[in-house]
Design an enzyme around this catalytic site. Structure first.
Site, PDB file in Angstrom:
ATOM      1  N   HIS A 136      -4.179  -0.687  -7.577  1.00  0.00           N
ATOM      2  CA  HIS A 136      -5.027  -0.247  -6.474  1.00  0.00           C
ATOM      3  C   HIS A 136      -4.495  -0.683  -5.119  1.00  0.00           C
ATOM      4  O   HIS A 136      -4.352   0.119  -4.196  1.00  0.00           O
ATOM      5  CB  HIS A 136      -6.451  -0.776  -6.650  1.00  0.00           C
ATOM      6  CG  HIS A 136      -7.378  -0.397  -5.536  1.00  0.00           C
ATOM      7  ND1 HIS A 136      -7.513  -1.172  -4.396  1.00  0.00           N
ATOM      8  CD2 HIS A 136      -8.194   0.667  -5.376  1.00  0.00           C
ATOM      9  CE1 HIS A 136      -8.378  -0.596  -3.583  1.00  0.00           C
ATOM     10  NE2 HIS A 136      -8.818   0.519  -4.153  1.00  0.00           N
ATOM     11  N   HIS A 140      -9.831  10.955  -4.440  1.00  0.00           N
ATOM     12  CA  HIS A 140     -10.890  10.356  -5.247  1.00  0.00           C
ATOM     13  C   HIS A 140     -11.933  11.469  -5.401  1.00  0.00           C
ATOM     14  O   HIS A 140     -12.799  11.651  -4.535  1.00  0.00           O
ATOM     15  CB  HIS A 140     -11.506   9.143  -4.558  1.00  0.00           C
ATOM     16  CG  HIS A 140     -10.510   8.100  -4.133  1.00  0.00           C
ATOM     17  ND1 HIS A 140      -9.715   7.428  -5.028  1.00  0.00           N
ATOM     18  CD2 HIS A 140     -10.186   7.626  -2.904  1.00  0.00           C
ATOM     19  CE1 HIS A 140      -8.943   6.576  -4.370  1.00  0.00           C
ATOM     20  NE2 HIS A 140      -9.202   6.678  -3.080  1.00  0.00           N
ATOM     21  N   TYR A 186     -10.158   5.422 -10.381  1.00  0.00           N
ATOM     22  CA  TYR A 186     -10.509   4.025 -10.642  1.00  0.00           C
ATOM     23  C   TYR A 186     -11.906   3.824 -11.197  1.00  0.00           C
ATOM     24  O   TYR A 186     -12.321   2.691 -11.468  1.00  0.00           O
ATOM     25  CB  TYR A 186     -10.329   3.166  -9.390  1.00  0.00           C
ATOM     26  CG  TYR A 186     -11.064   3.597  -8.146  1.00  0.00           C
ATOM     27  CD1 TYR A 186     -12.429   3.441  -8.003  1.00  0.00           C
ATOM     28  CD2 TYR A 186     -10.352   4.129  -7.078  1.00  0.00           C
ATOM     29  CE1 TYR A 186     -13.079   3.806  -6.851  1.00  0.00           C
ATOM     30  CE2 TYR A 186     -10.988   4.490  -5.910  1.00  0.00           C
ATOM     31  CZ  TYR A 186     -12.355   4.337  -5.796  1.00  0.00           C
ATOM     32  OH  TYR A 186     -12.995   4.709  -4.640  1.00  0.00           O
ATOM     33  N   GLU A 204      -3.814  -0.066   4.917  1.00  0.00           N
ATOM     34  CA  GLU A 204      -4.738   0.920   5.488  1.00  0.00           C
ATOM     35  C   GLU A 204      -5.520   0.331   6.655  1.00  0.00           C
ATOM     36  O   GLU A 204      -5.812   1.030   7.623  1.00  0.00           O
ATOM     37  CB  GLU A 204      -5.711   1.405   4.407  1.00  0.00           C
ATOM     38  CG  GLU A 204      -6.718   2.431   4.900  1.00  0.00           C
ATOM     39  CD  GLU A 204      -7.659   2.919   3.811  1.00  0.00           C
ATOM     40  OE1 GLU A 204      -8.473   3.814   4.088  1.00  0.00           O
ATOM     41  OE2 GLU A 204      -7.577   2.407   2.672  1.00  0.00           O
ATOM     42  N   HIS A 245      -2.410   1.762  -2.661  1.00  0.00           N
ATOM     43  CA  HIS A 245      -2.899   1.643  -1.296  1.00  0.00           C
ATOM     44  C   HIS A 245      -2.153   0.513  -0.589  1.00  0.00           C
ATOM     45  O   HIS A 245      -1.981  -0.568  -1.173  1.00  0.00           O
ATOM     46  CB  HIS A 245      -4.387   1.277  -1.262  1.00  0.00           C
ATOM     47  CG  HIS A 245      -5.318   2.343  -1.723  1.00  0.00           C
ATOM     48  ND1 HIS A 245      -6.292   2.114  -2.665  1.00  0.00           N
ATOM     49  CD2 HIS A 245      -5.472   3.635  -1.357  1.00  0.00           C
ATOM     50  CE1 HIS A 245      -7.006   3.209  -2.858  1.00  0.00           C
ATOM     51  NE2 HIS A 245      -6.523   4.153  -2.078  1.00  0.00           N
ATOM     52  N   HIS A 304      -1.423   5.669   2.675  1.00  0.00           N
ATOM     53  CA  HIS A 304      -1.807   5.282   4.042  1.00  0.00           C
ATOM     54  C   HIS A 304      -0.637   4.619   4.771  1.00  0.00           C
ATOM     55  O   HIS A 304      -0.093   5.195   5.694  1.00  0.00           O
ATOM     56  CB  HIS A 304      -3.053   4.393   4.074  1.00  0.00           C
ATOM     57  CG  HIS A 304      -4.236   4.954   3.385  1.00  0.00           C
ATOM     58  ND1 HIS A 304      -4.789   6.172   3.733  1.00  0.00           N
ATOM     59  CD2 HIS A 304      -4.979   4.484   2.360  1.00  0.00           C
ATOM     60  CE1 HIS A 304      -5.822   6.426   2.947  1.00  0.00           C
ATOM     61  NE2 HIS A 304      -5.959   5.424   2.108  1.00  0.00           N
ATOM     62  N   ARG A 326      -4.741  -6.320  -2.654  1.00  0.00           N
ATOM     63  CA  ARG A 326      -6.025  -7.017  -2.671  1.00  0.00           C
ATOM     64  C   ARG A 326      -6.571  -7.145  -4.090  1.00  0.00           C
ATOM     65  O   ARG A 326      -7.272  -8.102  -4.413  1.00  0.00           O
ATOM     66  CB  ARG A 326      -7.059  -6.259  -1.822  1.00  0.00           C
ATOM     67  CG  ARG A 326      -6.800  -6.302  -0.334  1.00  0.00           C
ATOM     68  CD  ARG A 326      -7.915  -5.631   0.441  1.00  0.00           C
ATOM     69  NE  ARG A 326      -7.885  -4.182   0.360  1.00  0.00           N
ATOM     70  CZ  ARG A 326      -8.775  -3.432  -0.275  1.00  0.00           C
ATOM     71  NH1 ARG A 326      -9.787  -3.997  -0.905  1.00  0.00           N
ATOM     72  NH2 ARG A 326      -8.668  -2.123  -0.280  1.00  0.00           N
ATOM     73  N   ASP A 344      -7.922  12.213   0.003  1.00  0.00           N
ATOM     74  CA  ASP A 344      -8.540  10.895  -0.146  1.00  0.00           C
ATOM     75  C   ASP A 344     -10.037  10.983  -0.430  1.00  0.00           C
ATOM     76  O   ASP A 344     -10.444  11.315  -1.540  1.00  0.00           O
ATOM     77  CB  ASP A 344      -8.238  10.068   1.093  1.00  0.00           C
ATOM     78  CG  ASP A 344      -8.544   8.584   0.912  1.00  0.00           C
ATOM     79  OD1 ASP A 344      -8.997   8.192  -0.179  1.00  0.00           O
ATOM     80  OD2 ASP A 344      -8.332   7.809   1.856  1.00  0.00           O
ATOM     81  N   HIS A 382      -3.269  12.343  -2.841  1.00  0.00           N
ATOM     82  CA  HIS A 382      -4.232  11.243  -2.966  1.00  0.00           C
ATOM     83  C   HIS A 382      -5.652  11.769  -2.893  1.00  0.00           C
ATOM     84  O   HIS A 382      -6.099  12.241  -1.844  1.00  0.00           O
ATOM     85  CB  HIS A 382      -4.008  10.219  -1.854  1.00  0.00           C
ATOM     86  CG  HIS A 382      -4.773   8.948  -2.046  1.00  0.00           C
ATOM     87  ND1 HIS A 382      -4.538   8.078  -3.077  1.00  0.00           N
ATOM     88  CD2 HIS A 382      -5.776   8.386  -1.315  1.00  0.00           C
ATOM     89  CE1 HIS A 382      -5.348   7.037  -2.989  1.00  0.00           C
ATOM     90  NE2 HIS A 382      -6.116   7.201  -1.935  1.00  0.00           N
TER      91      HIS A 382
END
Length: 449
Positions: free
Chosen positions: A204, A57, A120, A232, A229, A266, A207, A317, A55
């Site tokens: 994602h 970004h 993303y 978390e 995700h 997570h 949410r 992350d 994971h």
């Protein structure tokens, strides 16, 4: 075919001595044990299979350290996210490529040989999709090719700002897609990939994705991995209950056919029942303990999860600090702090904590990124060597080597790293470290000026 020879090597069935590994076409073609080195062999001390970073970004490496100032008494993940939104608003595709390449170089130097890029950042700064839907995916691919790291690209579907299809916030405009636009983005991204890269999909979070959208985008993964995700933050769990009557991981296990293609990133806040069900599903828990500590997320229930037979991998992350051994160490140390006991993630049959952590993360990481791992015939020639002259490894035996590296070695213990059979790190340094770092300095310096 060329050969690498090691005093010892961590093989699928245990440590081998006097190991000769043949490499051909980027893959391991032969593994011999208890043999002498030949004159043309490249000789090293100890070999380990490379780790998968489940994971990342990549662009967030450029903001590392920018959020470490107290600005409000309730500073938490959600306030950190506002700093991140302000930073990404400045980034061009060229900036993303330069920053991500630096992150990937650091990953290779620390022992990661493949990365799952949870990507993303799809739209231009005004929120409009680039003319080429894969514009920023191309920047990630360029960073992977510059650094040499293996890539599992995970384009992220992000449509809403919170549970129940709430409107997105302005800071999220660079993430947003609808289902049809995301399908075009996935196919365009697939076309950018080099031969040894893989593609999955990443809704994602609950949410950001409705149940109908989740069902619509999962087939886009084909036979590739699916990452999301989940749980978390406590606030996320509470909001999910208010929306659905269920907790995030509970909802996924009930409604999404979670299996061994999935990685729940997570999964920090689990009930005992969720923990056991997740372990039984065959999915991988994608743990990012350095980031989770940095953001104040909480502590994953690793003792119970591993006792239930759960799979895990580790990721970097936010890339606040990139260190494969540090992530493994943090998994164990968090459990020690939570339970106030030691050596919690080993057992009587396998008493070495380092070996348990490494073996678990190596196997789970490979599963999560859709590749075959380990030093075995047919697997990618992704491996690293430890420097037997490093002070922290003095007197190490196969039984203690991984404990020494993970818990005591700091930097410099990794000598060389090969990815796809090519040596990208030698003497502890990436072969293009200086050029990549110079581009990174110019990029970040300009962004923060």
């Amino acid at each position: 075919m060329r050969h690498l020879w090691f005093d010892i090597a961590c093989l699928p069935l245990g440590w081998g001595r006097r190991v000769r590994i043949g490499v051909d076409g980027g893959a391991i073609a032969s593994v011999e044990t208890d043999v002498d080195a030949q004159p043309s062999d490249e000789r090293h001390g100890a070999a380990l299979p490379g780790l998968c970073n489940v994971h990342s970004h990549g662009f967030q490496r450029g903001m590392a350290g920018l959020s470490e100032r107290r600005g409000r008494p309730d500073d938490d993940f959600w306030s950190w996210r506002e700093v991140m939104y302000r930073f990404l608003d400045r980034l061009s595709p060229e900036d993303i490529a330069a920053i991500t390449a630096q992150a990937y170089v650091e990953m290779l130097e620390s022992g990661f040989t493949r990365v799952g890029e949870f990507h993303y950042l799809h739209n231009d700064v005004d929120g409009v999709r680039y003319a080429d839907p894969a514009e920023t995916a191309g920047a990630i691919v360029a960073a992977a090719e510059t650094s040499g790291i293996g890539l599992t690209l995970l384009p992220v579907f992000y449509a809403h700002g919170d549970f129940g299809a709430a409107a997105a916030a302005p800071g999220q405009r660079r993430f947003l897609s609808d289902v049809d636009g995301f399908a075009r983005l996935v196919e365009a991204s697939r076309a950018t990939l080099p031969a040894d890269a893989l593609l999955g999909v990443a809704p994602h979070s609950l949410r950001a994705v409705t149940p109908d959208e989740l069902s619509a985008i999962l087939p886009l993964a084909g036979d590739g991995p699916i990452h999301i995700h989940a749980a978390e933050q406590v606030r996320e769990v509470e909001a999910c209950i208010a929306w659905s009557g269920a907790r995030p991981v509970e909802w996924l296990l009930d409604h999404a056919a979670v299996d061994d293609r999935w990685c729940l990133v997570h999964a920090t806040h689990l009930t005992d029942r969720e923990c056991d069900r997740l372990a039984a599903s065959g999915a991988v828990a994608g743990l990012c303990p350095v980031t989770e500590a940095n953001l104040g997320d909480g502590i994953f229930p690793a003792v119970r999860y591993l006792a239930a037979g759960g799979w895990f991998g580790v990721g970097t992350d936010s890339n606040i600090l990139i260190d494969a051994a540090g992530e493994l160490r943090a998994v164990e140390y968090a459990q020690r702090l939570a339970h106030r006991r030691r050596a919690l993630l080993a057992d009587e049959d396998k008493p070495s904590v380092g070996q348990a952590l490494f073996a678990g993360a190596q196997a789970g990481g490979a599963q999560a990124l859709g590749v075959r791992g380990g030093l075995a015939v047919g697997a990618p020639a992704d491996l690293l060597s430890l420097d037997p002259d490093h002070p922290a490894l003095a007197g190490a035996t196969p039984d203690t080597l991984l404990d020494r590296w993970i818990f005591a070695a700091r930097h410099g213990a990794i000598d060389c790293v090969w990815r796809g059979g090519r040596k990208w790190v030698e003497g502890g340094r990436h072969v293009d470290a200086d050029a990549v770092a110079e581009r990174y300095r110019r990029t970040v310096g300009g962004l923060l000026a």
